[in-house]
Design an enzyme around this catalytic site. Sequence first.
Site, PDB file in Angstrom:
ATOM      1  N   TYR A   1      -1.013   0.658  10.957  1.00 63.37           N
ATOM      2  CA  TYR A   1      -1.278  -0.021   9.677  1.00 63.37           C
ATOM      3  C   TYR A   1      -0.146   0.260   8.695  1.00 63.37           C
ATOM      4  O   TYR A   1       0.392  -0.644   8.042  1.00 63.37           O
ATOM      5  CB  TYR A   1      -2.614   0.481   9.117  1.00 63.37           C
ATOM      6  CG  TYR A   1      -2.996  -0.124   7.785  1.00 63.37           C
ATOM      7  CD1 TYR A   1      -3.530  -1.404   7.708  1.00 63.37           C
ATOM      8  CD2 TYR A   1      -2.822   0.601   6.601  1.00 63.37           C
ATOM      9  CE1 TYR A   1      -3.886  -1.944   6.489  1.00 63.37           C
ATOM     10  CE2 TYR A   1      -3.170   0.055   5.374  1.00 63.37           C
ATOM     11  CZ  TYR A   1      -3.704  -1.216   5.324  1.00 63.37           C
ATOM     12  OH  TYR A   1      -4.045  -1.763   4.111  1.00 63.37           O
TER      13      TYR A   1
ATOM     14  N   SER B   1       0.848  -1.189   0.000  1.00 66.59           N
ATOM     15  CA  SER B   1       0.000   0.000   0.000  1.00 66.59           C
ATOM     16  C   SER B   1       0.879   1.233   0.000  1.00 66.59           C
ATOM     17  O   SER B   1       2.016   1.174   0.499  1.00 66.59           O
ATOM     18  CB  SER B   1      -0.888   0.003   1.247  1.00 66.59           C
ATOM     19  OG  SER B   1      -1.458   1.283   1.432  1.00 66.59           O
TER      20      SER B   1
END
Lengths: 445, 255
Positions: B155, B142
Amino acid sequence: MTVLTGWGRTAPTPARLARPRSADEAAALIKEASRRGVVARGLGRSYGDAAQNAGGLVLDCTALTPSWAHDPNTGLVTASAGMSLHDLMAELVPRGWFVPVTPGTRYVTVGGAVAADVHGKNHHVDSSFGAHVRSLTLLTADGATRVLGPDDELFWATVGGMGLTGVIVEATFACVPIETSRMRVDVERTRDLDQTLDVMTATDDRYRYTVAWIDLLARGGRMGRSVLTRGDHARLDDLPSRMRRDPLRFAPRPRLSAPPWVPGGLLNRASIGAFNAVWYGKAPRARRGVVQGIAPFFHPLDGVGHWNRMYGSRGFVQYQFVVPFGAEDTLRRVVERLSGAGVVSFLTVLKRFGEGTPGMLSFPMPGWTLALDIPAVQSGLAGMLTELDGWVAAAGGRVYLAKDSRMSAAVMAATYPRLEEWRAIRRRIDPHGVFHSDLARRLCL
Amino acid sequence: MRNALGSVDTVLLLGGRSEIGLAIVERLVRDGASRVMLAARGGAAPTEELRKLGAEVHVVDFDAARPETHAALIEHAAATLGDLDVVIPAFGVLGRQAVYDDDPVAAARDVAVNFGGHVSAGLAAARRLREQGHGTLVVLSSVAGVRVRKANFVYGSAKAGLDGFAQGLADSLHGTHSPRSSGARVVVVRPGFVIGRMTEGMTPAPMSVTVDAVADAVIDALRSGRQMVWVPGRLRFVFAVMRILPRALWRRLPR
């Protein structure tokens, strides 16, 4: 590990490459193979993944005790599997003999010719290579060396069996006597597909060797226009007097070679279109009795070494299928589809097949076969060929394994009716699946 | 086996209910993949759509949080499907930073899934791909891991770890030159904000993308052999700047 591809240079995979020099060495290598298995490789002329074995062992068989013997009384030749048809012709032709079948290149091995049950321009009269083989020596998974003849099941599982029954070590096959090393050739042009089919149907049987080159880029009324090249081995009387002094001379010109790196896209619609137009344009409307050498008649592409590099690093796909006689509509539809889609194919070849062999996975059957080369970068290619597979299967035809690099397992199972029978023999002779290849995995053989 | 035109036969999806994962699998099946395994917690995953497309679909129980089970799962998948052509670990959890701030244990647990789970599953898959000499591991990284932001740094840091792991693994599988190449490869995917179930209720960031766009980009990379995919592609240039932005400025950015 060595990264290997087929002649089309697509889908590379690494394998351990070994070069056994004898059947004993090969047997020792097979014994110690990992669970990824083994497959034999010759000169790597299969277009797809037939002689690749990802993560496993590949036996380069070109060094297998190079030996050959010829009995001039029977015409039988016994050659080691690693010997190329080129080397064999260099020995046989000057002695007045010719191989029973030659594909479009001399650079295939005897083992490869058997394993792919190759065909040539004489298929309509002489069938494929396997039809001329009298005996085979096969190294099987148990380490045994078996001598097989046409009465053995395993023989016909091996002819066309793509190397998946064992390693072919030697083959004995019948050769053809010739008076000269030249061909007497008739060339003619046809104006469209219908005329091409008509002429071939009516007069192919007058010749031992025939083929039609189709201009796939011609559309509309000229779609399917072709140059027919048909001939026979020239007799002594056919030669002009200066050639009669050395009628069996066989000396193919030294080869040019494509450089190791060629930019992708060199063979594109423009360049291939121009080549096709020139090829068709330069062919005479009709010319009879042209005397030609063996190399230019049978193996025009062998004149350029590594010609497969011309397609660039992404490689190319060869698509060859056969449909039975009576399915001319399917053939026409395929040609229309390819021509309409603007598929660029450097050499598209049409040929009439005669009787096939009892080879269980052998490709030829009586009917029409069309072969074309397509750059792998052409967009929409995967979907279109899948569509064509469907038409071919529906017409009762099939795709040639030695050329294939993209067919699905489902199409394979639907178009090779004797696959189950072949599988049963393979399970019996190789219960642990020692012989394996990327092709076998892809097609769930 | 991957064929000459880039179609494959088998797919293993770890995180069998992942929206992105399923979108990729569906495309591969449409393109010719015939055998699929969906590995999901509780052994429940949607199979109907894929079966309708003609694929043979297997569903197995899989827990990303139990790394000791991962190697056995990969072996089971290979025994069922044959050679693994494409492996997609698509599991992950996206918690809110505010919750993690108050619950460090939950944060560590999610990092164990988002990073640790991918390490064990990725290594187990890589061992199999190396042995079979071909196959592709798709790693869903990501942009959150390219430069970690204060708004979701738990995260983001797990994704940063995953991204580094994936690149290292890719280089290890590639080898230093062709004779050492394993034949297996890794595709690292770096999507921006993906509008989907995982981000429901969150305000989309600029240049956000759909699940379908991510899946399309992955399919493209599988065909072309590209090893790094940004979705959308221009994020690559945005992050080339973001990465060198002075920290004083970076921490003042709104999100």
